[in-house]
Write a protein that holds these residues in place. Structure first.
Motif, PDB file in Angstrom:
ATOM      1  N   VAL A 257       0.872  -1.174   0.000  1.00  0.00           N
ATOM      2  CA  VAL A 257       0.000   0.000   0.000  1.00  0.00           C
ATOM      3  C   VAL A 257       0.909   1.224   0.000  1.00  0.00           C
ATOM      4  CG1 VAL A 257      -1.783   1.265   1.260  1.00  0.00           C
ATOM      5  CG2 VAL A 257      -1.822  -1.226   1.239  1.00  0.00           C
ATOM      6  N   ALA A 258       0.600   2.197  -0.874  1.00  0.00           N
ATOM      7  CA  ALA A 258       1.459   3.377  -0.983  1.00  0.00           C
ATOM      8  C   ALA A 258       0.619   4.623  -1.145  1.00  0.00           C
ATOM      9  CB  ALA A 258       2.402   3.229  -2.177  1.00  0.00           C
ATOM     10  N   VAL A 259       1.209   5.760  -0.813  1.00  0.00           N
ATOM     11  CA  VAL A 259       0.629   7.053  -1.162  1.00  0.00           C
ATOM     12  C   VAL A 259       1.591   7.730  -2.125  1.00  0.00           C
ATOM     13  CG1 VAL A 259      -0.733   7.353   0.927  1.00  0.00           C
ATOM     14  CG2 VAL A 259       1.628   8.108   0.913  1.00  0.00           C
ATOM     15  N   GLY A 260       1.034   8.500  -3.068  1.00  0.00           N
ATOM     16  CA  GLY A 260       1.895   9.133  -4.053  1.00  0.00           C
ATOM     17  C   GLY A 260       1.128  10.084  -4.941  1.00  0.00           C
ATOM     18  N   ASP A 261       1.837  10.579  -5.971  1.00  0.00           N
ATOM     19  CA  ASP A 261       1.237  11.500  -6.936  1.00  0.00           C
ATOM     20  C   ASP A 261       1.985  11.381  -8.266  1.00  0.00           C
ATOM     21  OD1 ASP A 261       3.639  12.861  -6.610  1.00  0.00           O
ATOM     22  OD2 ASP A 261       2.778  14.293  -5.186  1.00  0.00           O
ATOM     23  N   TYR A 262       1.884  12.400  -9.119  1.00  0.00           N
ATOM     24  CA  TYR A 262       2.479  12.326 -10.447  1.00  0.00           C
ATOM     25  C   TYR A 262       4.001  12.149 -10.413  1.00  0.00           C
ATOM     26  CZ  TYR A 262      -1.992  13.319 -12.533  1.00  0.00           C
ATOM     27  OH  TYR A 262      -3.289  13.204 -12.938  1.00  0.00           O
ATOM     28  N   ASN A 263       4.600  12.449  -9.286  1.00  0.00           N
ATOM     29  CA  ASN A 263       6.052  12.252  -9.167  1.00  0.00           C
ATOM     30  C   ASN A 263       6.418  10.829  -8.734  1.00  0.00           C
ATOM     31  OD1 ASN A 263       6.761  14.959  -9.797  1.00  0.00           O
ATOM     32  ND2 ASN A 263       5.960  15.544  -7.785  1.00  0.00           N
ATOM     33  N   GLY A 264       5.398  10.014  -8.430  1.00  0.00           N
ATOM     34  CA  GLY A 264       5.677   8.639  -8.028  1.00  0.00           C
ATOM     35  C   GLY A 264       5.278   8.389  -6.585  1.00  0.00           C
ATOM     36  N   ILE A 265       5.864   7.321  -6.012  1.00  0.00           N
ATOM     37  CA  ILE A 265       5.485   6.893  -4.662  1.00  0.00           C
ATOM     38  C   ILE A 265       6.196   7.748  -3.623  1.00  0.00           C
ATOM     39  CG2 ILE A 265       5.761   4.980  -3.021  1.00  0.00           C
ATOM     40  CD1 ILE A 265       5.447   3.130  -5.521  1.00  0.00           C
ATOM     41  N   LYS A 266       5.405   8.221  -2.640  1.00  0.00           N
ATOM     42  CA  LYS A 266       6.012   9.006  -1.547  1.00  0.00           C
ATOM     43  C   LYS A 266       6.345   8.105  -0.362  1.00  0.00           C
ATOM     44  CE  LYS A 266       2.981  12.818  -2.154  1.00  0.00           C
ATOM     45  NZ  LYS A 266       2.005  13.653  -1.475  1.00  0.00           N
ATOM     46  N   GLU A 267       5.451   7.175  -0.060  1.00  0.00           N
ATOM     47  CA  GLU A 267       5.666   6.289   1.071  1.00  0.00           C
ATOM     48  C   GLU A 267       4.971   4.970   0.793  1.00  0.00           C
ATOM     49  OE1 GLU A 267       4.295   7.944   4.769  1.00  0.00           O
ATOM     50  OE2 GLU A 267       5.134   6.304   5.946  1.00  0.00           O
ATOM     51  N   LYS A 268       5.568   3.866   1.240  1.00  0.00           N
ATOM     52  CA  LYS A 268       5.020   2.550   0.904  1.00  0.00           C
ATOM     53  C   LYS A 268       5.162   1.608   2.088  1.00  0.00           C
ATOM     54  CE  LYS A 268       7.603  -0.055  -1.701  1.00  0.00           C
ATOM     55  NZ  LYS A 268       8.343  -0.662  -2.796  1.00  0.00           N
ATOM     56  N   LYS A 269       4.161   0.724   2.272  1.00  0.00           N
ATOM     57  CA  LYS A 269       4.249  -0.299   3.305  1.00  0.00           C
ATOM     58  C   LYS A 269       3.949  -1.664   2.689  1.00  0.00           C
ATOM     59  CE  LYS A 269       3.265   2.865   6.989  1.00  0.00           C
ATOM     60  NZ  LYS A 269       2.624   3.194   8.236  1.00  0.00           N
ATOM     61  N   VAL A 270       4.647  -2.680   3.148  1.00  0.00           N
ATOM     62  CA  VAL A 270       4.484  -4.035   2.609  1.00  0.00           C
ATOM     63  C   VAL A 270       4.215  -4.999   3.755  1.00  0.00           C
ATOM     64  CG1 VAL A 270       5.542  -5.875   1.229  1.00  0.00           C
ATOM     65  CG2 VAL A 270       6.193  -3.505   0.817  1.00  0.00           C
ATOM     66  N   GLU A 271       3.227  -5.867   3.571  1.00  0.00           N
ATOM     67  CA  GLU A 271       2.957  -6.928   4.548  1.00  0.00           C
ATOM     68  C   GLU A 271       2.643  -8.210   3.796  1.00  0.00           C
ATOM     69  OE1 GLU A 271      -0.355  -6.131   7.118  1.00  0.00           O
ATOM     70  OE2 GLU A 271       0.745  -4.640   8.307  1.00  0.00           O
ATOM     71  N   LYS A 272       2.711  -9.335   4.487  1.00  0.00           N
ATOM     72  CA  LYS A 272       2.204 -10.596   3.916  1.00  0.00           C
ATOM     73  C   LYS A 272       0.688 -10.466   3.750  1.00  0.00           C
ATOM     74  CE  LYS A 272       5.994 -12.991   3.824  1.00  0.00           C
ATOM     75  NZ  LYS A 272       6.599 -12.810   2.505  1.00  0.00           N
ATOM     76  N   THR A 273       0.160 -10.923   2.629  1.00  0.00           N
ATOM     77  CA  THR A 273      -1.283 -10.855   2.398  1.00  0.00           C
ATOM     78  C   THR A 273      -2.024 -11.747   3.398  1.00  0.00           C
ATOM     79  OG1 THR A 273      -0.786 -10.593   0.064  1.00  0.00           O
ATOM     80  CG2 THR A 273      -3.067 -11.105   0.611  1.00  0.00           C
ATOM     81  N   ASP A 274      -3.086 -11.200   3.980  1.00  0.00           N
ATOM     82  CA  ASP A 274      -3.883 -11.955   4.949  1.00  0.00           C
ATOM     83  C   ASP A 274      -4.515 -13.175   4.271  1.00  0.00           C
ATOM     84  OD1 ASP A 274      -5.799 -11.267   7.713  1.00  0.00           O
ATOM     85  OD2 ASP A 274      -6.436 -12.789   6.277  1.00  0.00           O
ATOM     86  N   THR A 275      -4.242 -14.349   4.809  1.00  0.00           N
ATOM     87  CA  THR A 275      -4.866 -15.563   4.260  1.00  0.00           C
ATOM     88  C   THR A 275      -5.638 -16.328   5.325  1.00  0.00           C
ATOM     89  OG1 THR A 275      -2.835 -16.803   4.677  1.00  0.00           O
ATOM     90  CG2 THR A 275      -3.117 -15.929   2.460  1.00  0.00           C
ATOM     91  N   ILE A 276      -5.869 -15.705   6.477  1.00  0.00           N
ATOM     92  CA  ILE A 276      -6.537 -16.456   7.557  1.00  0.00           C
ATOM     93  C   ILE A 276      -7.902 -15.883   7.945  1.00  0.00           C
ATOM     94  CG2 ILE A 276      -4.501 -17.516   8.597  1.00  0.00           C
ATOM     95  CD1 ILE A 276      -4.336 -15.206  10.524  1.00  0.00           C
ATOM     96  N   ASP A 277      -8.185 -14.638   7.584  1.00  0.00           N
ATOM     97  CA  ASP A 277      -9.413 -14.009   8.077  1.00  0.00           C
ATOM     98  C   ASP A 277     -10.566 -14.051   7.072  1.00  0.00           C
ATOM     99  OD1 ASP A 277      -8.297 -13.384  10.548  1.00  0.00           O
ATOM    100  OD2 ASP A 277      -7.308 -11.629   9.711  1.00  0.00           O
TER     101      ASP A 277
END
Ligand SMILES: [Zn+2]
Length: 310
Positions: A15-35
């Motif tokens: 998941v990231a936030v950004g604009d026309y200049n590209g990504i400003k900040e990004k977070k990565v996690e394992k995709t939830d497969t249990i809920d």
């Protein structure tokens, strides 16, 4: 105010936030497969909220497929344990902003055109070789979507209808069943049945049990010159050459970029057999074929490009 971009993969969610200049900040996690089927959207909300932004302008999502673009759901992906996973509705309810979901490779090809090697190019295809195998295409500067958003499911091109290799989708001899990260071990096991492989690195890495072979073992052994591993990579490469040739014949692209973890980690072993063998199967003039310069960010940059198009 920022755009929010999301890459839903079978393994990781970005998941990231950004604009026309590209990504400003990004977070990565394992995709939830249990809920259950609602787990992924809850995970996305938690990740978006963790950025501390006031309110997104819009949310663009590139996802594992197949999807239903209009309904905003992931339908029956072979590489994830749940079906009919609602994505856009829970996010619209939460944030009251436009949300759109596209196939991950559809996003990636747009990301390639906006931020990567495809800038200024009107005919290009993106292929991911990862857990699964998929594609996205821009033809005459039109992004191909299809009736449900699955216009370029190239991983499910049939390469050999008489093969005993079964794809995760249930069909026989699909391209993905030979060449994607999840499926390479089963294909390798079949190939090894025909050979005496009881010597060498590949044998050692799997403890002599072909059922314990992992995709990374095969590439690792191939890089060290193990002949059985190299033979497996050669066979996968021949299948990839047919898959890429089908793409060239179908879409007539000027450029094909390749992403996905298998390709990004093993660029030479993936690219070389494609380049050497593709012209045996094509009628159209060959395009430039290269590993994407966007690395792991091609899908999320595409999702960002989508968020800015809504
Ligand atoms: Zn399939």
């Amino acid at each position: 105010m920022s755009y929010v971009a999301i890459d839903i993969g079978a393994t990781n969610i970005r998941v990231a936030v950004g604009d026309y200049n590209g990504i400003k900040e990004k977070k990565v996690e394992k995709t939830d497969t249990i809920d259950g089927a609602v787990g992924v959207s809850a995970q996305i909300v938690r990740l978006i909220d963790s950025f501390g932004i006031e309110e997104p302008i819009s949310i663009g999502i590139g996802s594992i497929g197949p999807i239903n673009h209009a309904m905003g759901i992931i339908t029956n992906t072979p590489n994830y344990p749940f079906n009919n996973i609602p994505i856009t509705e829970p996010l619209k309810e939460q944030y009251k902003v436009p949300v759109t979901i596209v196939n991950d490779c559809t996003a990636a090809v747009l990301g390639e055109q906006m931020f990567g090697a495809g800038q200024g190019i009107e005919n290009l295809v993106y292929v991911t070789i990862s857990t699964g195998l998929g594609g996205g295409a821009i033809v005459d500067d039109n992004l191909l979507l299809g009736k449900d958003g699955n216009a370029v499911e190239v991983g499910h091109f049939t390469l050999d209808p008489e093969s005993d290799i079964i794809c995760g989708c249930g069909c026989r001899g699909h391209w993905e069943a030979f060449s994607s990260g999840k499926n390479i071990p089963a294909y390798a096991e079949k190939l090894l049945e025909k050979n005496d492989w009881r010597k060498g690195l590949l044998f050692d890495l799997s403890g002599g049990d072909p059922k314990k072979l992992k995709t990374e073992n095969i590439f690792e052994a191939a890089k060290k010159g193990d002949k059985h591993a190299l033979q497996i990579i050669h066979e996968i490469g021949l299948k990839n050459a047919i898959g890429f040739a089908n793409i060239v014949n179908a879409y007539d692209p000027e450029l094909i970029t390749i992403g996905g973890s298998i390709a990004l980690k093993n660029p030479d072993l993936i690219l070389k057999p494609i380049l050497e063998n593709i012209e045996k199967h094509t009628i159209n003039r060959s395009p430039e074929i290269m590993i994407t310069p966007l690395g792991q960010d091609s899908v999320i940059l595409g999702a960002l490009a989508f968020a800015m198009r809504i």
